[in-house]
Design a protein around this motif. Structure first.
Motif, mmCIF file in Angstrom:
data_model
loop_
_atom_site.group_PDB
_atom_site.id
_atom_site.type_symbol
_atom_site.label_atom_id
_atom_site.label_comp_id
_atom_site.label_asym_id
_atom_site.label_seq_id
_atom_site.Cartn_x
_atom_site.Cartn_y
_atom_site.Cartn_z
ATOM 1 N N HIS A 488 0.844 -1.199 0.000
ATOM 2 C CA HIS A 488 0.000 0.000 0.000
ATOM 3 C C HIS A 488 0.876 1.243 0.000
ATOM 4 C CE1 HIS A 488 -3.563 -2.404 0.967
ATOM 5 N NE2 HIS A 488 -2.893 -2.960 1.957
ATOM 6 N N PRO A 489 0.626 2.204 -0.896
ATOM 7 C CA PRO A 489 1.287 3.508 -0.779
ATOM 8 C C PRO A 489 0.492 4.387 0.192
ATOM 9 C CG PRO A 489 0.136 3.307 -2.904
ATOM 10 C CD PRO A 489 -0.203 2.082 -2.097
ATOM 11 N N CYS A 571 -4.604 5.154 1.938
ATOM 12 C CA CYS A 571 -3.891 4.430 0.902
ATOM 13 C C CYS A 571 -4.106 5.187 -0.393
ATOM 14 C CB CYS A 571 -4.435 3.014 0.770
ATOM 15 S SG CYS A 571 -3.606 2.096 -0.549
ATOM 16 N N ILE A 573 -3.677 3.775 -3.419
ATOM 17 C CA ILE A 573 -4.345 2.981 -4.450
ATOM 18 C C ILE A 573 -5.787 3.460 -4.371
ATOM 19 C CG2 ILE A 573 -5.141 0.659 -5.089
ATOM 20 C CD1 ILE A 573 -2.453 -0.392 -4.060
ATOM 21 N N HIS A 576 -8.457 1.233 -3.237
ATOM 22 C CA HIS A 576 -8.414 0.881 -1.808
ATOM 23 C C HIS A 576 -8.981 2.015 -0.959
ATOM 24 C CE1 HIS A 576 -4.971 -2.313 -2.139
ATOM 25 N NE2 HIS A 576 -6.107 -2.720 -2.669
ATOM 26 N N MET A 581 -10.006 2.562 2.940
ATOM 27 C CA MET A 581 -8.677 2.715 3.542
ATOM 28 C C MET A 581 -8.290 4.200 3.631
ATOM 29 S SD MET A 581 -6.624 -0.571 2.042
ATOM 30 C CE MET A 581 -5.356 -0.506 3.321
HETATM 31 CU CU LIG Z 1 -3.838 0.052 -0.540
#
Ligand SMILES: [Cu+2]
Length: 608
Positions: A488-489, A571, A573, A576, A581
């Motif tokens: 995860h970024p 996150c 993404i 996500h 998230m």
């Molecule tokens: Cu993520």
């Protein structure tokens, strides 16, 4: 040092009917101080428009800032305030088709592929419910900016067409590469995908003094991937944006990836370059794709020694850094300020490729550089020192002793029956619950002292109660512990940070050994693990987005100073983030914090 990274990839890798490197790289227009010399306000309009992503394609309908995809590059001087009226003038519903299918049949590596010749959906495929009805509901986040919460693009505060979001950016930061993008609650993945992103540069005297390549030798590279629909009868590309994703057997959506790589809104462009140094401001604006960037020659051999990394998300590095072995991995939202010396490649063609896609089904090529035939005099000399204001942060020295610690866990898909990976906000408990494992309870043990620390999940979804309150001006060390699942970024708003430590738990079947996925807790205290992947030189730079891989426990430090309000961490993404998230946190003056009553009691969360 040159390094063979893989089998040479033929330039004729699948183009799905599009000729690679046919079109010139587009340079986004610039909204700069010279255009508003006495003006500190600018209106930027998001509109529906049509753009051509490749000259062999029909036009593509997008939502785009000022009608450009990516949007204009905004350039400001450090310390010069800018107010933007982000105006939503985008009409109609979102200009993309969103479909999902079984993961094995819906790979993001081919266009179309979800309808039969009569236009009927193939078995197992469906339109993603509700996406076709989405109106233009937009809010802009300036990623990397230090500005007050009211200007930060709070996801719930998106506006409908005909309205504006007013945001003030003090730009009190050092020279850096930021970007602006849509951040509307729950639909960021679709809005950004429809075209709502652009670059934002801050410049300062420290940067000026380096006399880095500039003008036509300084070029933004906004990277992203997209998919396109095909005509069911003919199979020809229609130009229509296609948001096609797979669904895991558990029911969890798999984040978007696409077969076409775009640079500055052009699929596989080329750039003619002089035999000299260039500066590229590289941004990964993809929804979920990680690019492991390599500069390769015609034989597919990486030419890393012609490349130097001079800056990261938050500004210039102290000294130029090499490209790590295997390439420079940029996760979604990460930026790299990069110099490339083309002087020794006269008459050659080089490519920017994604080494992580080499040999796989995903398209590795991004763009081509065509180097002029003759040598020329280049006045630029690579400086030994870049940012003299840079200070490496160390726990306990440059990060003052008195600071907050916050803890966040990333848990794998399937944890306690939840199909999607989640981000759990944690609170430290003074005593462990009577029986373990227990859902949301995580323990770590210091092997040196034997001390056991117990953490409990206090929030997971965005609208769960806010629990992180940080006093304005305080330093905080953010801990991210990743128990399993995709990398995860993690992006923290409001400040810039440095990666302090990266430890790695051992894994069993992809998850941290000792983490019970079924229950969602640790079976026994996990020993604080040894250091994991070494921190690369460029990773010591100021950053706002950090890659965290399964098993890793990273700490990042930053000072929450210069702005107050309610912010987000999440996150990056986008799929996500939209699936939950993302969490809020508050920065407020300590004098006010003492009066603030919130669930959980106390104020400020001064843990050490
Ligand atoms: Cu993520």
């Amino acid at each position: 040092m040159t390094e063979v990274i893989a089998q040479p990839v033929p330039v004729t890798a699948p183009g799905f009917g599009l000729t690679k490197f046919l079109d010139p790289l587009r340079i986004p227009s610039v909204i700069g101080p010279h255009l508003w010399w006495r003006q500190e306000e600018v209106t930027i309009k998001a509109v529906r428009t049509r753009v051509r992503l490749h000259s062999q394609l029909p036009e593509t309908e997008v939502w785009a800032y000022e009608g450009e995809f990516p949007g204009p590059t905004i350039e400001v001087r450090s310390g010069k305030r800018l107010r933007v009226a982000w105006t939503n003038d985008a009409d109609g519903t979102i200009p993309l088709v969103a479909v999902q299918g079984p993961i094995a049949q819906a790979p993001g590596t081919v266009p179309g592929g979800y309808r039969d010749a009569n236009g009927q959906l193939l078995p197992g495929f469906s339109l993603i419910d509700g996406v076709a009805d989405l109106p233009a509901w937009q809010v802009v986040h300036l990623h990397g900016a230090m500005t007050n919460g009211g200007n930060d693009g709070w996801a719930h505060n998106a506006v409908l067409r005909g309205n504006a979001q007013l945001a003030e950016y003090p730009n009190g930061q050092q020279s850096t590469t930021m970007w602006y993008h849509d951040h509307a609650m729950a639909v960021t993945r679709f809005n950004v995908h429809a075209g709502l992103a652009g670059m934002y540069l801050i410049r300062d005297a420290e940067e000026d003094a380096l006399n880095l390549p500039h003008g036509r030798h300084e070029i933004p590279l906004v990277l992203c991937d997209r998919n396109l629909d095909t005509d069911p009868a003919t199979g020809a590309l229609t130009g229509q944006l296609l948001f096609k994703i797979g669904v895991a057997p558990s029911g969890a959506p798999i984040p978007f990836t696409g077969p076409f790589n775009l640079v500055n809104g052009v699929i596989w462009p080329h750039l003619e370059v002089d035999t000299r140094w260039y500066r590229f401001r590289v941004l990964n604006a993809s929804n979920s794709r990680f690019y492991r960037l390599n500069l390769v020659d015609e034989a597919g051999v990486a030419q890393h020694d012609a490349v130097r990394i001079i800056g990261t998300d938050g500004g210039l590095l102290p000294t130029p850094a090499p490209v790590p072995e295997g390439g420079l991995t940029l996760a979604p939202a990460e930026r790299a300020d990069v110099l490339i010396d083309f002087s020794r490649f006269a008459g050659q063609r080089l490519r920017l490729t994604d080494a992580s896609a080499q040999g796989g089904p995903t398209e590795p090529d991004l763009m081509e550089f065509r180097v002029e035939d003759s040598a020329r005099h280049d006045p630029f000399r690579l400086p030994e020192r870049l940012s003299s204001s840079y200070v490496r942060l160390q726990h306990g020295t440059t990060v003052p002793e008195d600071h907050d610690h916050v803890f966040v866990a990333l848990v794998p898909p399937g944890t306690a029956g939840e199909a999607h990976p989640q981000m759990w906000e944690l609170r430290e408990l003074t005593e462990a619950p009577p029986s373990l494992p227990a859902e949301g309870v995580l323990q770590v043990k210091d092997p040196a002292t034997g001390e056991v620390r117990t953490f409990e999940r206090v929030a997971a979804l965005f609208d769960d109660t806010t629990t992180f309150f940080i006093d304005h001006g305080r330093w905080a060390v953010w801990n991210f512990l990743h128990f399993g699942g995709p990398t995860h970024p993690l992006h923290i708003h409001m400040a810039q940070f440095q990666l302090l430590t990266r430890r790695a738990f051992s894994l069993a079947q992809g998850n941290v050994a000792g983490f019970d996925v079924a229950t969602g807790g640790t079976v026994a205290p996990l020993e604080v693990p040894p250091p994991g992947r070494p921190i690369e030189r460029y990773e010591e730079g100021w950053k706002d987005t950090f890659q965290v891989a399964a098993g890793e426990w990273i700490t990042v430090a930053g000072r929450h100073e210069g702005a107050t309000g309610e912010f987000m961490y999440r996150c990056h993404i986008l799929d996500h983030e939209d699936e939950g998230m993302m969490r809020p946190f508050v920065v407020h003056p300590p004098e006010v914090a003492r009066f603030h009553v919130h669930p959980g009691g106390g104020h400020g969360g001064h843990e050490h």
